[in-house]
Design an enzyme around this catalytic site. Sequence first.
Site, PDB file in Angstrom:
ATOM      1  N   GLU A   1       0.556  -1.462  -0.156  1.00  0.00           N
ATOM      2  CA  GLU A   1       0.207   0.163   0.309  1.00  0.00           C
ATOM      3  C   GLU A   1       0.741   0.921  -0.264  1.00  0.00           C
ATOM      4  O   GLU A   1       2.106   1.158   0.286  1.00  0.00           O
ATOM      5  CB  GLU A   1      -1.193  -0.292   1.085  1.00  0.00           C
ATOM      6  CG  GLU A   1      -1.934  -0.928   0.869  1.00  0.00           C
ATOM      7  CD  GLU A   1      -2.979   0.516  -0.010  1.00  0.00           C
ATOM      8  OE1 GLU A   1      -2.946   1.353  -0.033  1.00  0.00           O
ATOM      9  OE2 GLU A   1      -4.317   0.229  -0.455  1.00  0.00           O
TER      10      GLU A   1
ATOM     11  N   ARG B   1      -7.682   0.153  12.841  1.00  0.00           N
ATOM     12  CA  ARG B   1      -6.620   0.227  12.341  1.00  0.00           C
ATOM     13  C   ARG B   1      -6.477   1.501  11.230  1.00  0.00           C
ATOM     14  O   ARG B   1      -7.285   1.566  10.798  1.00  0.00           O
ATOM     15  CB  ARG B   1      -6.151  -0.538  12.023  1.00  0.00           C
ATOM     16  CG  ARG B   1      -6.623  -0.752  10.380  1.00  0.00           C
ATOM     17  CD  ARG B   1      -5.486  -2.262   9.669  1.00  0.00           C
ATOM     18  NE  ARG B   1      -6.265  -2.241   8.339  1.00  0.00           N
ATOM     19  CZ  ARG B   1      -5.842  -2.128   6.858  1.00  0.00           C
ATOM     20  NH1 ARG B   1      -5.258  -0.983   7.368  1.00  0.00           N
ATOM     21  NH2 ARG B   1      -6.256  -2.537   6.101  1.00  0.00           N
TER      22      ARG B   1
ATOM     23  N   ASN C   1     -10.777   4.887   1.795  1.00  0.00           N
ATOM     24  CA  ASN C   1      -9.344   4.940   0.377  1.00  0.00           C
ATOM     25  C   ASN C   1      -9.797   6.469  -0.303  1.00  0.00           C
ATOM     26  O   ASN C   1     -10.832   6.991  -0.273  1.00  0.00           O
ATOM     27  CB  ASN C   1      -9.456   3.867  -0.491  1.00  0.00           C
ATOM     28  CG  ASN C   1      -9.350   2.197   0.584  1.00  0.00           C
ATOM     29  OD1 ASN C   1      -7.535   2.623   0.519  1.00  0.00           O
ATOM     30  ND2 ASN C   1      -9.310   1.438   0.726  1.00  0.00           N
TER      31      ASN C   1
ATOM     32  N   ASP D   1     -10.305   1.599  -4.358  1.00  0.00           N
ATOM     33  CA  ASP D   1      -9.053   1.221  -3.362  1.00  0.00           C
ATOM     34  C   ASP D   1      -7.738   2.968  -3.752  1.00  0.00           C
ATOM     35  O   ASP D   1      -8.722   4.093  -4.161  1.00  0.00           O
ATOM     36  CB  ASP D   1      -8.255   0.670  -3.698  1.00  0.00           C
ATOM     37  CG  ASP D   1      -7.428  -0.926  -2.392  1.00  0.00           C
ATOM     38  OD1 ASP D   1      -7.080   1.423  -1.112  1.00  0.00           O
ATOM     39  OD2 ASP D   1      -7.428  -1.375  -2.114  1.00  0.00           O
TER      40      ASP D   1
END
Length: 292
Positions: free
Chosen positions: A21, A107, A156, A199
């Site tokens: 990522e 998270r 995202n 994403d």
Amino acid sequence: METLFSGQVRPVGDYRAELGESPVWCSQSRSLLWVDILQRRLLRYWPERDAIEQRSLAPLFSAALLTERRELFLLVSDQGILLYHWEDCQAPPALLCPYPRDAAGTRPNEAAIAPDGSLWFSTMDVNEAAPLGGWYRFAPGDSRPVKMAGAMTIPNTLAWHEDRVWFADSAEQVFFSASGLGILPQEMRSHAADDMTPDGSALSHEGDLINARFGHGCLSRYRIRHGTLTLAEHVPLPVTQPSCCAFGGPGGTTLFITSARKQLAAPGELDGALLQVATGTRGAPTYRFRFD
């Protein structure tokens, strides 16, 4: 620009991430940083040496971002926002601010530096199922992150264009945009994601949003014009789970694409790889965190 790619998609090295990522190009060092969230690794690609460096760190972190100080990076972690000096790798990262108090059960996920030098980042349900996530902003002088929006499952994408910020909720398969740099949801608008999972994204200097379609094996290029999002093309990739992308390299015309292998029963040879490809455009400016 008729099509995005002007060359062949190639893997970079042999590292395969469980959840690659947050690629970001550092023009000062001419290198690319990205992370493997699940393996808790910070990775750095040096094109001039064709070498990848790996650093294993204790916190779970979702991004390493540039600051105005050379070789000093922000780590967006489950402990909070950390400062990591690449050349002093034996020293533990220093805490800049704690993780949000109201983000239990989450998270960190998406993160980027805004045009004004502030840090924006998202939180998400650790089980990827409930709308526990939100967006936060941490600016110079703040002691804690400021919450801008909530009730999101997998927030995202972050891109700023035409005085609007663009983002997405992967679980809801929808893009959003909102005006200015302030607290969301100022004039928030929703935009269809064409029944695919959005994403992470990169932004071209022309205002095209290049979005990784996790689980769909492609990138999608959208045109942002006057507050609207229009699909231009889908571009296939040799990985199943592309996760994010960033422009970099000489002239900013190379597109780097991260990917993941997580939960794939039979991952392919390139799943989890960092990919690179020449394009016919260049990226929008990459911003650095300001300390004052």
